[in-house]
Design an enzyme around this catalytic site. Structure first.
Site, PDB file in Angstrom:
ATOM      1  N   GLY A 186       0.833  -1.201   0.000  1.00 26.77           N
ATOM      2  CA  GLY A 186       0.000   0.000   0.000  1.00 26.77           C
ATOM      3  C   GLY A 186       0.864   1.246   0.000  1.00 26.77           C
ATOM      4  O   GLY A 186       2.100   1.163   0.029  1.00 26.77           O
ATOM      5  N   SER A 187       0.225   2.404  -0.017  1.00 24.64           N
ATOM      6  CA  SER A 187       0.986   3.652  -0.140  1.00 24.64           C
ATOM      7  C   SER A 187       1.794   3.948   1.118  1.00 24.64           C
ATOM      8  O   SER A 187       2.935   4.441   1.024  1.00 24.64           O
ATOM      9  CB  SER A 187       0.037   4.815  -0.444  1.00 24.64           C
ATOM     10  OG  SER A 187      -0.958   4.920   0.549  1.00 24.64           O
ATOM     11  N   THR A 188       1.260   3.653   2.303  1.00 24.01           N
ATOM     12  CA  THR A 188       2.014   3.908   3.543  1.00 24.01           C
ATOM     13  C   THR A 188       3.185   2.935   3.645  1.00 24.01           C
ATOM     14  O   THR A 188       4.299   3.318   4.009  1.00 24.01           O
ATOM     15  CB  THR A 188       1.097   3.776   4.770  1.00 24.01           C
ATOM     16  OG1 THR A 188      -0.177   4.347   4.464  1.00 24.01           O
ATOM     17  CG2 THR A 188       1.685   4.480   5.974  1.00 24.01           C
ATOM     18  N   GLU A 222      -0.617 -10.603   3.495  1.00 21.08           N
ATOM     19  CA  GLU A 222      -0.294  -9.746   4.645  1.00 21.08           C
ATOM     20  C   GLU A 222      -0.608 -10.451   5.971  1.00 21.08           C
ATOM     21  O   GLU A 222       0.157 -10.362   6.935  1.00 21.08           O
ATOM     22  CB  GLU A 222      -1.084  -8.434   4.559  1.00 21.08           C
ATOM     23  CG  GLU A 222      -0.599  -7.522   3.443  1.00 21.08           C
ATOM     24  CD  GLU A 222      -1.495  -6.333   3.186  1.00 21.08           C
ATOM     25  OE1 GLU A 222      -1.025  -5.358   2.599  1.00 21.08           O
ATOM     26  OE2 GLU A 222      -2.692  -6.381   3.563  1.00 21.08           O
TER      27      GLU A 222
HETATM   28  C1  5RP Z   1      -3.287  -3.598   1.338  1.00 24.64           C
HETATM   29  C2  5RP Z   1      -3.586  -3.015   2.674  1.00 24.64           C
HETATM   30  C3  5RP Z   1      -3.064  -1.656   2.944  1.00 24.64           C
HETATM   31  O1  5RP Z   1      -2.212  -1.707   4.028  1.00 24.64           O
HETATM   32  C4  5RP Z   1      -4.216  -0.748   3.248  1.00 24.64           C
HETATM   33  O2  5RP Z   1      -5.113  -0.794   2.151  1.00 24.64           O
HETATM   34  C5  5RP Z   1      -3.767   0.684   3.494  1.00 24.64           C
HETATM   35  O3  5RP Z   1      -3.269   1.225   2.312  1.00 24.64           O
HETATM   36  P1  5RP Z   1      -2.705   2.695   2.252  1.00 24.64           P
HETATM   37  O4  5RP Z   1      -1.470   2.717   3.062  1.00 24.64           O
HETATM   38  O5  5RP Z   1      -2.440   2.933   0.787  1.00 24.64           O
HETATM   39  O6  5RP Z   1      -3.765   3.619   2.793  1.00 24.64           O
HETATM   40  O7  5RP Z   1      -4.184  -3.608   3.518  1.00 24.64           O
HETATM   41  O8  5RP Z   1      -3.923  -4.839   1.192  1.00 24.64           O
END
Ligand code: 5RP
Length: 262
Positions: A34-36, A111
Site C-alpha cells: 500500500g501507499s504507507t 499480509e
Molecule cells: C493492502 C492493505 C493496505 O495496508 C491498506 O489498504 C492501506 O493502504 P494505504 O497505506 O495505501 O492507505 O491492507 O492490502
C-alpha cells in the site's frame, strides 16, 4: 522533503520513518503493501544504503517485492525466511484494541500470513485510519473464482444473523474486469458500516466454502504508529496500553520520494 507532498502523505511518511527505527541488524522483516507501506520500504532502503543495515525483507505482494528489489533490499519468500522478527504494514482502519481492517490494496491474504508469522506487527497509519468501531471501510474478503457468486450469496445470508449494520457484498473490479489477487482469487467487499463483534465475524466468514481469508486482523497487531503532517507520531502500544507522543525529524531525502507511484 518536497513541499508538494500532501499533509496525508507527510503523515504517512512520518509514521513510516518512525517504524523503520524498530528494525535491527540481521532482522527478517515482513514488508506490507500500500501507499504507507511503500514509504516504509523507501525509508528502510535508505537505512540499508546509508548505514549498511543488513536485513531480509519478506514482501506481501508482487508490488512490494518489485519496489524492495528496485531499492536494493534483499528479498526472500516467507518459506525461505521462516519465522520473522517484525512485520510493518499499513491499514485501512484500526480500533482501540488495535484490531484492523486490511485489504483495501487487495493483499490482505499474504499480509495476514506474513504478519502472523512474525514476532511483532507494527502498523503505520495516518490519523484518518483510527476509528471507534470497525466497519465504515468495506471489509475485503478474498474468495476463489470458482462459484464466487454462490460464495457471495452465502456470505450475504450469513451477515443477516450477525451484529453488522449493512449486509451487502460487491465484487471488486479492476476497470471492466473482476480484480484478481496475487493468488489468482477475487475479492468481495462487504459494506457493513458497523461491525459489532469483529472477532466473531472474522471466524465465521472463514467457515464459508470458497472464502480464502477476510481482512479482519484480530490480536495480530502489537503497535500502531500514527503519523501527522507536522512530523509528530503517536505510538499506540497494545502491551503497555498507552499512547506515547514523539516527533520525527523529516530528513532532506529526495530518494525516499523519488518516483512515488504506489
Ligand atoms: C493492502 C492493505 C493496505 O495496508 C491498506 O489498504 C492501506 O493502504 P494505504 O497505506 O495505501 O492507505 O491492507 O492490502
Amino acid at each position: 522533503m518536497p513541499a508538494d507532498l500532501s499533509p496525508i502523505d507527510k503523515a504517512k511518511f512520518a509514521a513510516a520513518q518512525r517504524s523503520v527505527g524498530f528494525v535491527e541488524e540481521g532482522m527478517r522483516v515482513g514488508l506490507g503493501t500500500g501507499s504507507t507501506a511503500a514509504f516504509m520500504v523507501r525509508a528502510l532502503a535508505e537505512r540499508v544504503r546509508n548505514e549498511g543495515l543488513r536485513i531480509t525483507g519478506v514482501p506481501t505482494s508482487t508490488r512490494t517485492a518489485d519496489l524492495a528489489r528496485e531499492l536494493g533490499i534483499t528479498v526472500a519468500t516467507l518459506d525461505e525466511a521462516g519465522w520473522l522478527d517484525l512485520t510493518i504494514d499499513g491499514t485501512d482502519e484500526f480500533d482501540g484494541d488495535l484490531n484492523l481492517i486490511k485489504g483495501g490494496g487487495g493483499a490482505h491474504l499474504q499480509e495476514k500470513i506474513v504478519a502472523t508469522a512474525s514476532d511483532r506487527m507494527i502498523v503505520i497509519a495516518d490519523p484518518a485510519k483510527k476509528v471507534a468501531q470497525l466497519g465504515a471501510f468495506p471489509l475485503p474478503v478474498e474468495v476463489i473464482r470458482f462459484g464466487w457468486q454462490t460464495t457471495k450469496a452465502l456470505v450475504e445470508e450469513l451477515l443477516v444473523s450477525l451484529d453488522v449494520l449493512g449486509q451487502s457484498a460487491t465484487l471488486r473490479m479492476n476497470k471492466a474486469e473482476p480484480y484478481v489477487t496475487d493468488e489468482g482469487n477475487h475479492i468481495l467487499d462487504l459494506h457493513l458500516q458497523r461491525i459489532g463483534n469483529p472477532r466473531q465475524l472474522a471466524l465465521v466468514l472463514n467457515q464459508v466454502p470458497g472464502v480464502v481469508e477476510n481482512g479482519l486482523f484480530i490480536d495480530i497487531c502489537d503497535l500502531v504508529i500514527v503519523g501527522h503532517g507536522d512530523g509528530r507520531v503517536d505510538l499506540h502500544d497494545i502491551a503497555r496500553g498507552q499512547v506515547a507522543g514523539e516527533r520525527v525529524a523529516f530528513a532532506e531525502s529526495e530518494n525516499v520520494f523519488a518516483d512515488l507511484d504506489d
